[in-house]
Every structure is written in C-alpha cells, then in structure tokens.
Design a protein around this motif. Structure first.
Motif, PDB file in Angstrom:
ATOM      1  N   ARG A 171       0.815  -1.208   0.000  1.00 39.29           N
ATOM      2  CA  ARG A 171       0.000   0.000   0.000  1.00 39.29           C
ATOM      3  C   ARG A 171       0.857   1.269   0.000  1.00 39.29           C
ATOM      4  NH1 ARG A 171      -0.987  -3.101   4.475  1.00 39.29           N
ATOM      5  NH2 ARG A 171       0.119  -2.485   6.361  1.00 39.29           N
ATOM      6  N   LEU A 172       0.335   2.257  -0.717  1.00 35.54           N
ATOM      7  CA  LEU A 172       0.814   3.636  -0.646  1.00 35.54           C
ATOM      8  C   LEU A 172      -0.325   4.433  -0.043  1.00 35.54           C
ATOM      9  CD1 LEU A 172       2.793   5.981  -1.328  1.00 35.54           C
ATOM     10  CD2 LEU A 172       1.607   6.160  -3.527  1.00 35.54           C
ATOM     11  N   LEU A 173      -0.080   5.076   1.085  1.00 38.42           N
ATOM     12  CA  LEU A 173      -1.126   5.790   1.816  1.00 38.42           C
ATOM     13  C   LEU A 173      -0.880   7.286   1.755  1.00 38.42           C
ATOM     14  CD1 LEU A 173      -3.566   5.733   3.806  1.00 38.42           C
ATOM     15  CD2 LEU A 173      -1.887   5.594   5.650  1.00 38.42           C
ATOM     16  N   ILE A 174      -1.857   8.029   1.238  1.00 42.21           N
ATOM     17  CA  ILE A 174      -1.797   9.490   1.213  1.00 42.21           C
ATOM     18  C   ILE A 174      -2.638   9.999   2.368  1.00 42.21           C
ATOM     19  CG2 ILE A 174      -2.449  11.556  -0.067  1.00 42.21           C
ATOM     20  CD1 ILE A 174      -1.837   8.371  -1.955  1.00 42.21           C
ATOM     21  N   THR A 175      -2.038  10.746   3.288  1.00 48.50           N
ATOM     22  CA  THR A 175      -2.776  11.160   4.478  1.00 48.50           C
ATOM     23  C   THR A 175      -2.120  12.350   5.152  1.00 48.50           C
ATOM     24  OG1 THR A 175      -3.735  10.353   6.568  1.00 48.50           O
ATOM     25  CG2 THR A 175      -1.509   9.626   6.032  1.00 48.50           C
ATOM     26  N   HIS A 176      -2.906  13.065   5.962  1.00 55.61           N
ATOM     27  CA  HIS A 176      -2.343  14.047   6.878  1.00 55.61           C
ATOM     28  C   HIS A 176      -2.486  13.560   8.314  1.00 55.61           C
ATOM     29  CE1 HIS A 176      -6.648  15.107   6.468  1.00 55.61           C
ATOM     30  NE2 HIS A 176      -6.549  15.245   7.768  1.00 55.61           N
ATOM     31  N   ASN A 177      -2.988  12.327   8.481  1.00 48.68           N
ATOM     32  CA  ASN A 177      -3.237  11.753   9.801  1.00 48.68           C
ATOM     33  C   ASN A 177      -2.027  10.913  10.221  1.00 48.68           C
ATOM     34  OD1 ASN A 177      -4.122  10.081  11.983  1.00 48.68           O
ATOM     35  ND2 ASN A 177      -6.238  10.419  11.352  1.00 48.68           N
ATOM     36  N   LEU A 178      -1.260  11.425  11.173  1.00 50.49           N
ATOM     37  CA  LEU A 178      -0.023  10.748  11.558  1.00 50.49           C
ATOM     38  C   LEU A 178      -0.273   9.420  12.245  1.00 50.49           C
ATOM     39  CD1 LEU A 178       2.173  13.735  12.775  1.00 50.49           C
ATOM     40  CD2 LEU A 178       1.760  12.885  10.473  1.00 50.49           C
ATOM     41  N   ALA A 179      -1.376   9.297  12.988  1.00 46.88           N
ATOM     42  CA  ALA A 179      -1.685   8.029  13.652  1.00 46.88           C
ATOM     43  C   ALA A 179      -1.963   6.941  12.631  1.00 46.88           C
ATOM     44  CB  ALA A 179      -2.887   8.206  14.583  1.00 46.88           C
ATOM     45  N   VAL A 180      -2.630   7.296  11.545  1.00 51.14           N
ATOM     46  CA  VAL A 180      -2.942   6.325  10.498  1.00 51.14           C
ATOM     47  C   VAL A 180      -1.667   5.860   9.803  1.00 51.14           C
ATOM     48  CG1 VAL A 180      -4.071   6.020   8.262  1.00 51.14           C
ATOM     49  CG2 VAL A 180      -5.281   7.151  10.126  1.00 51.14           C
ATOM     50  N   VAL A 181      -0.779   6.790   9.454  1.00 52.63           N
ATOM     51  CA  VAL A 181       0.434   6.400   8.752  1.00 52.63           C
ATOM     52  C   VAL A 181       1.346   5.574   9.666  1.00 52.63           C
ATOM     53  CG1 VAL A 181       1.977   8.368   9.235  1.00 52.63           C
ATOM     54  CG2 VAL A 181       2.050   7.272   7.019  1.00 52.63           C
ATOM     55  N   GLN A 182       1.352   5.871  10.958  1.00 46.22           N
ATOM     56  CA  GLN A 182       2.159   5.082  11.884  1.00 46.22           C
ATOM     57  C   GLN A 182       1.636   3.654  11.974  1.00 46.22           C
ATOM     58  OE1 GLN A 182       2.739   6.908  15.695  1.00 46.22           O
ATOM     59  NE2 GLN A 182       4.348   5.506  16.274  1.00 46.22           N
ATOM     60  N   ARG A 183       0.326   3.491  11.860  1.00 41.60           N
ATOM     61  CA  ARG A 183      -0.281   2.165  11.944  1.00 41.60           C
ATOM     62  C   ARG A 183      -0.009   1.338  10.689  1.00 41.60           C
ATOM     63  NH1 ARG A 183      -5.343  -0.199  13.436  1.00 41.60           N
ATOM     64  NH2 ARG A 183      -5.085  -2.417  12.942  1.00 41.60           N
ATOM     65  N   LEU A 184      -0.006   1.958   9.516  1.00 42.98           N
ATOM     66  CA  LEU A 184      -0.049   1.201   8.269  1.00 42.98           C
ATOM     67  C   LEU A 184       1.227   1.236   7.435  1.00 42.98           C
ATOM     68  CD1 LEU A 184      -3.626   2.131   6.989  1.00 42.98           C
ATOM     69  CD2 LEU A 184      -2.931   0.050   8.187  1.00 42.98           C
ATOM     70  N   CYS A 185       2.203   2.093   7.775  1.00 39.86           N
ATOM     71  CA  CYS A 185       3.335   2.309   6.867  1.00 39.86           C
ATOM     72  C   CYS A 185       4.675   2.138   7.573  1.00 39.86           C
ATOM     73  CB  CYS A 185       3.267   3.710   6.252  1.00 39.86           C
ATOM     74  SG  CYS A 185       1.745   4.004   5.328  1.00 39.86           S
ATOM     75  N   ARG A 186       5.525   1.336   6.977  1.00 40.15           N
ATOM     76  CA  ARG A 186       6.877   1.139   7.522  1.00 40.15           C
ATOM     77  C   ARG A 186       7.772   2.336   7.202  1.00 40.15           C
ATOM     78  NH1 ARG A 186       9.548  -4.199   5.479  1.00 40.15           N
ATOM     79  NH2 ARG A 186       7.866  -5.027   6.763  1.00 40.15           N
ATOM     80  N   THR A 187       7.565   2.922   6.015  1.00 39.62           N
ATOM     81  CA  THR A 187       8.377   4.043   5.544  1.00 39.62           C
ATOM     82  C   THR A 187       7.464   5.219   5.216  1.00 39.62           C
ATOM     83  OG1 THR A 187       9.926   2.476   4.550  1.00 39.62           O
ATOM     84  CG2 THR A 187      10.090   4.773   3.826  1.00 39.62           C
ATOM     85  N   SER A 188       7.936   6.443   5.455  1.00 33.42           N
ATOM     86  CA  SER A 188       7.129   7.618   5.136  1.00 33.42           C
ATOM     87  C   SER A 188       7.988   8.715   4.512  1.00 33.42           C
ATOM     88  CB  SER A 188       6.437   8.171   6.389  1.00 33.42           C
ATOM     89  OG  SER A 188       5.407   7.308   6.818  1.00 33.42           O
ATOM     90  N   HIS A 189       7.296   9.546   3.709  1.00 33.02           N
ATOM     91  CA  HIS A 189       7.909  10.710   3.074  1.00 33.02           C
ATOM     92  C   HIS A 189       7.055  11.924   3.412  1.00 33.02           C
ATOM     93  CE1 HIS A 189      10.322   7.932   0.602  1.00 33.02           C
ATOM     94  NE2 HIS A 189       9.215   7.223   0.536  1.00 33.02           N
ATOM     95  N   VAL A 190       7.675  12.977   3.897  1.00 30.93           N
ATOM     96  CA  VAL A 190       6.970  14.205   4.259  1.00 30.93           C
ATOM     97  C   VAL A 190       7.133  15.215   3.131  1.00 30.93           C
ATOM     98  CG1 VAL A 190       6.774  16.066   5.948  1.00 30.93           C
ATOM     99  CG2 VAL A 190       7.420  13.760   6.696  1.00 30.93           C
ATOM    100  N   LEU A 191       5.991  15.729   2.632  1.00 31.73           N
ATOM    101  CA  LEU A 191       6.010  16.706   1.545  1.00 31.73           C
ATOM    102  C   LEU A 191       5.601  18.074   2.063  1.00 31.73           C
ATOM    103  CD1 LEU A 191       5.844  13.981  -0.107  1.00 31.73           C
ATOM    104  CD2 LEU A 191       4.601  15.289  -1.826  1.00 31.73           C
ATOM    105  N   PHE A 192       6.336  19.080   1.618  1.00 34.87           N
ATOM    106  CA  PHE A 192       5.943  20.469   1.858  1.00 34.87           C
ATOM    107  C   PHE A 192       6.071  21.220   0.544  1.00 34.87           C
ATOM    108  CE2 PHE A 192       7.047  24.923   2.635  1.00 34.87           C
ATOM    109  CZ  PHE A 192       5.885  25.323   3.290  1.00 34.87           C
ATOM    110  N   ALA A 193       4.980  21.850   0.111  1.00 30.80           N
ATOM    111  CA  ALA A 193       4.968  22.653  -1.116  1.00 30.80           C
ATOM    112  C   ALA A 193       5.553  21.899  -2.298  1.00 30.80           C
ATOM    113  CB  ALA A 193       5.708  23.962  -0.891  1.00 30.80           C
TER     114      ALA A 193
END
Length: 294
Positions: A179-201
C-alpha cells in the motif's frame, strides 16, 4: 522489491509545476505520503496511477517506465482506493463492485463484500442507503476485485467517525497487498506504513522509517506536524514551528521553501537545501541536527 518508483519527477497543471524533482520508491511494508493540504500528495498519487504525465522525470513500474508498460497488467496490479464519495450514486452496490470483474467472475461479488466485512445482501442497495463506513468498504471491495498487488489509498478514513475509522484501518492492515497511503493523519500512517515521506509545497523534506521519523523528527516541518496533533489529558503542545500558514513556497532558487515559516531560519537558509543523510533518514534542512532531540 520496488513495484513503483518516481525518478526526479516534476508534476504540474497548465504548465505550472506543483511537485518538484521528487524521487521515491514504493517498497514492502507500506509507504506513507504525509503533508498538509496543498503539499502535493494527491498529485503525486495521480502520477503513480498513470493519470498525470510528468513534466520531467519518470514513473517506473518494475523495470519499465509507465509510458512503455503493459497498461492492462498495470491496471490489474495497481488499484486506487478513493474516498467513499467516489461511488456512482446511480449504481447498485453489486454492479459497482462487479465493474472490475470479467462477466464469468461476477458471482464473486458476495465473496468480495464478505472479505471487507459487509453483508452480501447489500448488493441490491445504492450508496445513499449505506453508512459512510459501509461505502468505504465497498470502495475497497471494488479495488480488491482486480486482484491488485498494490493499493494506492487517498485519505481512506478522513470522512469517517473514529470507531468506523478503526474498523477500516484493521481491514486495510489485514489485506495481503502492499500500500501507498496518502494522508495528513499521523496516527494512520504510523499504523499502516513502515516508511514515510513528508512533503511540503511539492518537495520531499524528510524521508525515513515511519517510527523514527515521527518519534524524533529531523525537519522542523515534520516536528510541527507531529506537535500539532491534539493530545488527550495534557496541555497543548508548544512546538517550535507552526504547522499552519500558507503552503506556497518561495522559489527554490531563493532558498529553503519552509524558511518563511521556520523558527530556526538563519542567513544560510537562503541556499536551497538538498536531501542528505541524517541519522538513517533523508532530510532537506541545513539545521537538521538542531531539530533532532539527542
């Protein structure tokens, strides 16, 4: 194994770039794209789905670019899960789920509904006759009908109440797909994703293992997002950077895109920061070492 990869991708609309020079892999264990509204998450997801052609760079599917890939196989392997409002209000639930199935396999519709925890008797209903949580499960069932290897989920729980969110997250976590998860919910991404990328602008400002990235951010924007999460039973957080404010960045040649909102901004921040390795993650910040908690 990397199924999808963005290689120095720039994306935009009407000739105006909104995602800038992004490179990232979708690998096993779940990958999260985090950021506030307007940060470029959904635009990047559209490119991964083949719905938006890059202005520069390439999207790779295995060892081929999407331009040269077998799109029939790609559409089977990679399926989107949009929010529940994506269902056609004129179609009955059974017909919506069956759209992705060959005619001979449409008897599988009740099985797919059961797989996502729904009563097969709902096949004759229309979306307005279901709750928000039920509609979201139908959307997931539609995606699973194609037998995908990867789900691209765009804010799959944002319109649901917290108890329904928990059931949907349990369901997504139990599925035998990447899965690739697009979210602004940090609790959700912590639950479902081993790796994360933070985007700004439209730029990746921090990438790494989700647990490390959220426990001890190395970019002031990541720390601001984390500190903005309300905490039950305690005083409001006093993060050192404000998560709110305009998402528009200063031009890249003018320096760090976050510097106009960053409390750590210094004269050196007029130089555009490149992603660099800082304690096992990639960070685009001249002062990442000052952000980290030792």
């Amino acid at each position: 194994m990397t199924m999808l990869r963005a290689e120095r991708v720039t994306l935009g609309y009407a000739g105006r770039a909104v995602v800038h020079d992004v490179s990232l892999d979708i690998t096993a264990g779940g990958v999260g794209l985090i950021g506030e509204s307007g940060s470029g998450k959904t635009t990047l997801a559209r490119a991964f789905l083949g719905l938006l052609t890059p202005m520069a760079g390439n999207i790779w599917y295995g060892d081929q670019t999407l331009k040269k890939a077998d799109m029939r196989k790609f559409r089977k392997d990679v399926q989107p899960v949009f929010q529940a409002e994506a269902l056609d209000p004129r179609m009955r639930i059974g017909a919506s789920v069956a759209e992705a199935l060959p005619r001979a396999a449409r008897a599988r519709v009740p099985e797919l509904l059961e797989q996502v925890g729904l009563d097969p008797g709902l096949v004759a209903r229309r979306p307005h006759q279901l709750s928000g949580g039920q509609r979201q499960r139908v959307v997931i069932a539609r995606a699973l009908a194609a037998g995908p290897r990867l789900l691209i989920l765009d804010e799959p729980t944002s319109a649901l109440d917290v108890t329904v969110q928990a059931r949907i997250l349990d369901l997504i976590a139990s599925l035998d797909t990447e899965r690739l998860l697009i979210t602004h919910n940090l609790a959700v991404v912590q639950r479902l994703c081993r790796t994360s990328h933070v985007l700004f602008a439209g730029r990746v400002v921090e990438s790494g293992p989700t647990r490390d990235l959220l426990a001890n951010p190395a970019h002031p924007y990541t720390r601001a997002l984390r500190d903005a999460v309300p905490k039950l039973g305690g005083p409001p957080s006093s993060g050192r950077a404000e998560a709110g404010g305009p998402t528009e960045a200063v031009p890249a040649e003018a320096g760090c895109p976050f510097r106009l909102r960053c409390p750590l901004a210094a004269p050196g921040c007029e130089r555009p920061p490149a992603l660099r390795d800082v304690r096992g993650r990639q960070v685009a910040c001249h002062r990442a070492e000052d952000v980290l908690v030792t």
